[in-house]
Design a protein around this motif. Structure first.
Motif, PDB file in Angstrom:
ATOM      1  N   UNK A  75       0.811  -1.218   0.000  1.00 28.26           N
ATOM      2  CA  UNK A  75       0.000   0.000   0.000  1.00 28.26           C
ATOM      3  C   UNK A  75       0.843   1.265   0.000  1.00 28.26           C
ATOM      4  N   UNK A  76       0.411   2.225  -0.800  1.00 21.27           N
ATOM      5  CA  UNK A  76       1.135   3.495  -0.885  1.00 21.27           C
ATOM      6  C   UNK A  76       1.193   4.196   0.463  1.00 21.27           C
ATOM      7  N   UNK A  77       0.132   4.062   1.273  1.00 19.90           N
ATOM      8  CA  UNK A  77       0.104   4.724   2.585  1.00 19.90           C
ATOM      9  C   UNK A  77       1.209   4.192   3.494  1.00 19.90           C
ATOM     10  N   UNK A  78       1.471   2.880   3.409  1.00 21.52           N
ATOM     11  CA  UNK A  78       2.528   2.276   4.236  1.00 21.52           C
ATOM     12  C   UNK A  78       3.889   2.817   3.821  1.00 21.52           C
ATOM     13  N   UNK A  79       4.111   2.877   2.503  1.00 22.20           N
ATOM     14  CA  UNK A  79       5.380   3.395   1.987  1.00 22.20           C
ATOM     15  C   UNK A  79       5.560   4.856   2.384  1.00 22.20           C
ATOM     16  N   UNK A  80       4.522   5.660   2.212  1.00 21.64           N
ATOM     17  CA  UNK A  80       4.610   7.094   2.513  1.00 21.64           C
ATOM     18  C   UNK A  80       4.866   7.351   4.000  1.00 21.64           C
ATOM     19  N   UNK A  81       4.227   6.571   4.849  1.00 23.07           N
ATOM     20  CA  UNK A  81       4.457   6.746   6.289  1.00 23.07           C
ATOM     21  C   UNK A  81       5.906   6.466   6.654  1.00 23.07           C
ATOM     22  N   UNK A  82       6.469   5.407   6.078  1.00 24.99           N
ATOM     23  CA  UNK A  82       7.855   5.060   6.377  1.00 24.99           C
ATOM     24  C   UNK A  82       8.813   6.111   5.809  1.00 24.99           C
ATOM     25  N   UNK A  83       8.500   6.596   4.614  1.00 28.40           N
ATOM     26  CA  UNK A  83       9.334   7.634   4.000  1.00 28.40           C
ATOM     27  C   UNK A  83       9.302   8.908   4.841  1.00 28.40           C
ATOM     28  N   UNK A  84       8.114   9.298   5.289  1.00 32.48           N
ATOM     29  CA  UNK A  84       7.989  10.511   6.108  1.00 32.48           C
ATOM     30  C   UNK A  84       8.764  10.380   7.411  1.00 32.48           C
TER      31      UNK A  84
END
Length: 308
Positions: A75-84
């Motif tokens: 999921x994009x949300x999982x990736x974005x949270x980790x990136x942030x």
């Protein structure tokens, strides 16, 4: 095995590969599961699943192929949270914000690390190929997925000249005419009870289910300029479909008599025989219905130049 949807294509290749040569070509692009570092993989599989290694079935010129598509769900949300989270940590330690390039590299690193841990999803997409009429139908819910199957077939064969099936009368115009003028309906056409109407201008879409399509309300909407973009219709003894304005057939419902015939012919002892019995009935019904639909819409249009 019975198709639920069908995207139609006209094949312009005059030479038909022999069954033996096609089986060999399909084997070279056989499906294998995605590796831990792969996001997606497609390949040919036996239509009968694990019960067989046969990758193509042919009944009276009708061929059945099956593509497996496996992808890792990240999921994009999982990736974005980790990136942030990692971005904030680096910015605090370095005392300056990350550049767009640095953030992109960080995202790629996160995806590479998380991908092996992601769950996988596998989907099967069947392809029906009528070699006598050079018609291809793909059991996919979207045009994008159908094109993915064609891309794999093109890669497998080396080239494949196909174009979306087109009729002289655009489907939207034909459907609108059948609704507004009952006298214009072909005698063999059975009108359903579902419709989608679009306005000439961007005034939204109206969808109606379980309604009388000859009612004053529907006629009033048509008189005010709305055009049919989807319409449920069918043919006696064959099937009912939701016809879309791009000539896609959705929500296929085959006649009960056909399903009963298939059930009576199924001894349950040989899964391959059962599969081929169902396919023989389905492919012949689809071929007959598509030919009828083309006739209803004024014949087939001259195709655009296909891309090899």
């Amino acid at each position: 095995m019975w198709f639920k949807h069908c995207h139609l294509y006209r094949c312009h290749d005059t030479e038909v590969l022999s069954l033996e040569d096609l089986e060999t070509a399909l084997a070279e692009f056989a499906f294998r599961p995605v590796s831990p570092r792969e996001a997606r993989r497609v390949g040919w599989s036996a239509p009968a699943g694990r019960r067989s290694e046969q990758r193509v079935h042919e009944i009276q010129g009708h061929r059945l192929l099956s593509m497996l598509r496996q992808e890792r769900l990240l999921p994009a949300a999982v990736v974005n949270d980790e990136v942030n989270e990692r971005s904030e940590a680096r910015e605090l330690s370095e005392g300056q914000p990350l550049s767009r390039r640095e953030r992109q590299l960080l995202k790629e690193q996160v995806m590479e690390e998380l991908l092996p841990q992601a769950f996988t999803r596998t989907q099967r997409v069947e392809l029906w190929w009528d070699t006598r009429t050079r018609l291809i139908g793909i059991n996919a819910s979207s045009r994008k997925r159908a094109e993915e199957v064609l891309d794999l077939l093109r890669q497998t064969l080396g080239s494949l000249k196909v174009t979306p099936l087109a009729t002289k009368t655009p489907p939207s115009r034909g459907m609108t005419q059948w609704l507004s003028d009952p006298g214009s309906r072909p005698a063999s056409l059975l009108l359903g009870d579902q419709v989608e109407l679009r306005a000439a201008e961007d005034d939204g879409v109206l969808r109606a289910r379980q309604v009388d399509l000859d009612s004053e309300e529907i006629q009033s909407l048509l008189e005010n300029g709305r055009q049919a973009s989807q319409l449920s219709l069918g043919s006696e003894g064959q099937l009912r479909v939701m016809l879309h304005d791009d000539l896609a057939l959705k929500s296929l419902q085959f006649d009960d008599a056909l399903l009963d015939e298939a059930s009576q012919s199924d001894s349950g002892e040989d899964p391959i025989v059962s599969l081929e019995t169902d396919f023989a009935l389905m492919s012949q019904t689809l071929a007959t219905f598509v030919a009828q639909l083309i006739e209803w819409l004024g014949g087939e249009a001259d195709p655009a130049t296909p891309t090899p």
